[in-house]
Design an enzyme around this catalytic site. Structure first.
Site, mmCIF file in Angstrom:
data_model
loop_
_atom_site.group_PDB
_atom_site.id
_atom_site.type_symbol
_atom_site.label_atom_id
_atom_site.label_comp_id
_atom_site.label_asym_id
_atom_site.label_seq_id
_atom_site.Cartn_x
_atom_site.Cartn_y
_atom_site.Cartn_z
ATOM 1 C CG HIS A 1 22.985 22.503 -59.043
ATOM 2 N ND1 HIS A 1 23.616 23.440 -59.719
ATOM 3 C CD2 HIS A 1 21.894 23.422 -59.337
ATOM 4 C CE1 HIS A 1 23.528 24.088 -59.821
ATOM 5 N NE2 HIS A 1 21.772 24.803 -59.352
ATOM 6 C CB CYS B 1 20.365 29.685 -59.016
ATOM 7 S SG CYS B 1 20.479 28.463 -58.058
#
Length: 689
Positions: free
Chosen positions: A65, A201
């Site tokens: 991603h 993250c």
């Protein structure tokens, strides 16, 4: 999520055998739907995110991603592999692959929907349904969370099934009233262990929310634990209520980027790990924080987790941590160096090199005299430059111990200036201050004192210890070493000076703005605190060598454009300005795409320029500025020759090396050559990035 995934974004028979091929296959579906505008650019962004941390998760899941400017709207593509694809998960290949694409400026609503998918991936039933699905449309509906039509038709059966559990649930509930009454007394002291957690993250789309769901689920599975999570994702974050944090018995940080406003959690037993640990072993983390609470271990704002740990690199060795601590100090020092150094240099340029003997402008300033303005620039610059060593020491300590390290770090840096320990004294003071604070933070203190530890106790004790060590123990030896280094620089001549120029040139061009580059630069600007002839030569060599890589790449894309992709040629135009401004990072896009050719060529040119600058005796009083401070350079004409020579060497080498790789047929039109170059590099872009 209805707009994010459709049947044509689902591949139930993904034939790719590598993660790069899988990402490309799914990304091509996004391109076909008009969701991605530049396939290679998007894949480069995916690869860059993958390089930060593998996106494979336990349980056979891969979630490549990224956020990318090549994405028109948030999109999700799904692929199922029969053989599995290695995405770096500890338990082996992934058979369920989700490619998540978010625009660079995606709005909160879309990112929240993507985060809900991340949470779904922690549901075993959801994953099992994906593995048994046979229709792309049904799979897309399952991922979107649509209710299958088949489930709505058998209404009576559904009602019957829904009705049956209610008596079975109410029976135990009705049968237990007496037990709660009997167990009322023992239930009161058995309060739940309350944990607050933060997950994050680098992209803030998937791992952030999967770790949150995993921790919350582990808390629900444990009867006596309550977990509340603050997700610091791309959609921003909602702060936990102060009363929730205050009532918590422990804290879990599962993150790969720094926790924002971390001081809110000071004084609590804390477990600090990477985000994947929050996904893969939540129960273990809960157990760890409970053990710390039982032992009475608490942390301040930084606790045992330094910024290195906060970045998720909990497994880093001491050498890596030391490098990051030092780079923290250097990064905060550079603005003071640039502002102060350039103001000093401008003062010299306007008023001459005797301007340092001018009286204070606070006592004597004539608006119509040039010398007064020159003195003003020089004295303001001198004040800014005087912060160089204290800021270096303070933020090295900050990198080690967070905010409690600032006070002893600045105190130690100021002492280094007082005893003439200079740049080396600042390095030592910062490391000592950070170490002292970290040691104090490990001491168990009564709960009543936890609130004043970061504000009063730690600054008081650490400043006293650092002051004692710097004044009476190590300060004088470091000052002697600093004087010896200064004398050595002043004595350099001939071959020794040239060798130093070669070494500095190689360091400036090896990692193009990375740690080695910063070490060489910090060495040079440290000498400007007490400038001598030798230190001014070093500063000139360092800046000249740092200008070579971007200028060489710009020249190479101009003279042999067909060896570069269209994107690289565009970057080459910007590299002219970046190189001329002494921004070595302007060559990074070229090095990222072709490091084995660009970096050696850059190092060769940088070594030539550094050697020539030292041989010509060029000097520089400004720490930055590139060609815009040429008037402040000693022997400016020879200085420009040194830079030009290095640029020509690097350009020639990179053209030769790239030409050996791309044997472009003679007579081929430029446009055809471009096509060949782009075709050759197409599969390499994601890997190189």
């Amino acid at each position: 999520m209805s707009e994010m995934i459709t049947a044509d974004l689902v591949d139930l028979d993904l034939s790719a055998d590598t993660k790069e091929a899988a990402a490309r296959a799914l990304a091509e579906r996004m391109v076909a739907r008009g969701r991605v505008t530049d396939l290679d650019g998007f894949l480069a962004d995916v690869a860059a995110r993958e390089a930060q941390m593998p996106t494979g998760l336990d349980g056979g899941i891969g979630i490549p991603h990224c956020r990318s400017e090549h994405v028109t709207e948030p999109t999700l593509a799904f692929g199922r592999s029969a053989d599995g694809i290695d995405f770096g998960a500890p338990d082996g290949p992934a058979d369920l692959i989700f490619l998540i694409a978010a625009p660079a400026g995606a709005d909160d609503a879309h990112l929240t929907i993507l985060s809900s998918l991340a949470r779904q991936l922690m549901d075993e039933d959801f994953k099992a349904a994906l593995r048994t699905a046979t229709d792309a449309g049904d799979t897309a509906a399952l991922i979107r969370g649509d209710e299958p039509e088949a489930e709505s038709t058998p209404g009576p059966e559904a009602e019957a099934e829904a009705g049956e559990p209610e008596p079975s649930v109410t029976e135990p509930v009705a049968a237990e009233p007496a037990e709660p009454a009997e167990q009322a007394e023992p239930a009161a002291p058995a309060a739940k262990f309350k944990i607050v957690a933060v997950t994050s993250c680098p992209t803030g789309i998937a791992h952030t929310y999967m770790a949150a769901e995993s921790l919350e689920k582990a808390g629900r599975d444990a009867d006596d634990v309550e977990v509340v999570v603050e997700t610091q994702g791309s959609a921003g974050f909602t702060r936990l209520a102060p009363e929730v944090i205050a009532a918590a018995d422990g804290v879990i940080f599962a993150h790969d980027v720094p926790v924002r406003e971390k001081d809110r959690f000071a004084g609590k037993p804390t477990v600090d790990v990477g985000v994947k640990a929050g996904i893969n072993r939540p129960a273990e983390l809960i157990g760890e924080v409970r053990e710390k609470a039982a032992r009475g271990e608490t942390t301040s704002v930084a606790g045992p987790g330094t910024p290195v740990d906060r970045a998720g690199d909990t497994g880093d060795g001491y050498g890596t941590k030391l490098r990051k601590w030092l780079m923290s100090g250097v990064s905060y020092m550079v603005p003071f160096v640039a502002a102060g150094g350039l103001l000093i240099a401008l003062g010299f340029a306007i008023g001459g090199y005797t301007i340092n003997k001018a009286p204070s402008v606070a006592e004597h300033f004539v608006w119509t005299q040039t010398d007064s303005w020159a003195a003003l620039l020089f004295q303001v610059g001198s004040v800014a430059f005087a912060f160089l060593v204290p800021v270096l020491a303070g933020f090295i300590a900050y990198g080690m111990a967070d905010r409690p390290g600032l006070v002893p770090g600045f105190v130690g840096g100021s002492i280094a200036l007082t005893i003439n320990a200079g740049f080396l004294g600042g390095l030592a003071a910062g490391l000592i201050a950070g170490g002292v604070v970290m040691a104090i933070q490990k001491v168990q203190v009564p709960p009543v004192l936890r609130g004043i530890m970061p504000v009063v106790v730690i600054p008081l004790i650490s400043s006293a210890v650092v002051g004692f060590l710097m004044f009476l123990v190590i300060g004088k030896p470091i000052a002697s070493l600093q004087r010896a280094l200064t004398d050595w620089l002043n004595s350099l001549s001939g071959a020794n000076a040239i060798i130093l120029g070669v070494v500095l040139g190689l360091m400036m061009c090896f990692d193009l703005g990375g740690p080695l580059n910063k070490v060489a630069y910090a060495f040079a600007v440290g000498g400007l605190a007490n400038p001598t002839e030798g230190s001014l030569k070093v500063m000139a060599a360092v800046m000249a060598a740092g200008m070579v890589p971007p200028l060489a790449m710009a020249l190479a894309t101009t003279v042999r454009g067909r060896l570069f992709t269209r994107t690289e040629r565009e970057n080459g135009k910007a590299a002219w300005v970046l190189g001329a401004s002494f921004i070595t990072e302007g060559a990074i896009p070229f090095a990222a795409a072709d490091p084995l050719r660009v970096i050696p060529a850059s190092m060769a040119g940088g070594a030539v320029t550094g050697a020539l600058s030292m041989a010509f005796g060029c000097t520089l009083r400004a720490p930055h500025g590139g060609i815009f401070v040429v008037p402040l350079i000693g022997n400016p004409f020879l200085y420009l020759i040194a830079i030009a020579a290095g640029v020509c060497v690097s350009t020639a080498l990179v053209v030769v090396l790239k030409g050996m790789r791309k044997a472009t047929p003679e007579g081929m039109a430029d446009g055809a050559g471009d096509a060949v170059a782009e075709k050759d590099e197409e599969p390499k872009i994601p890997v190189a990035a």
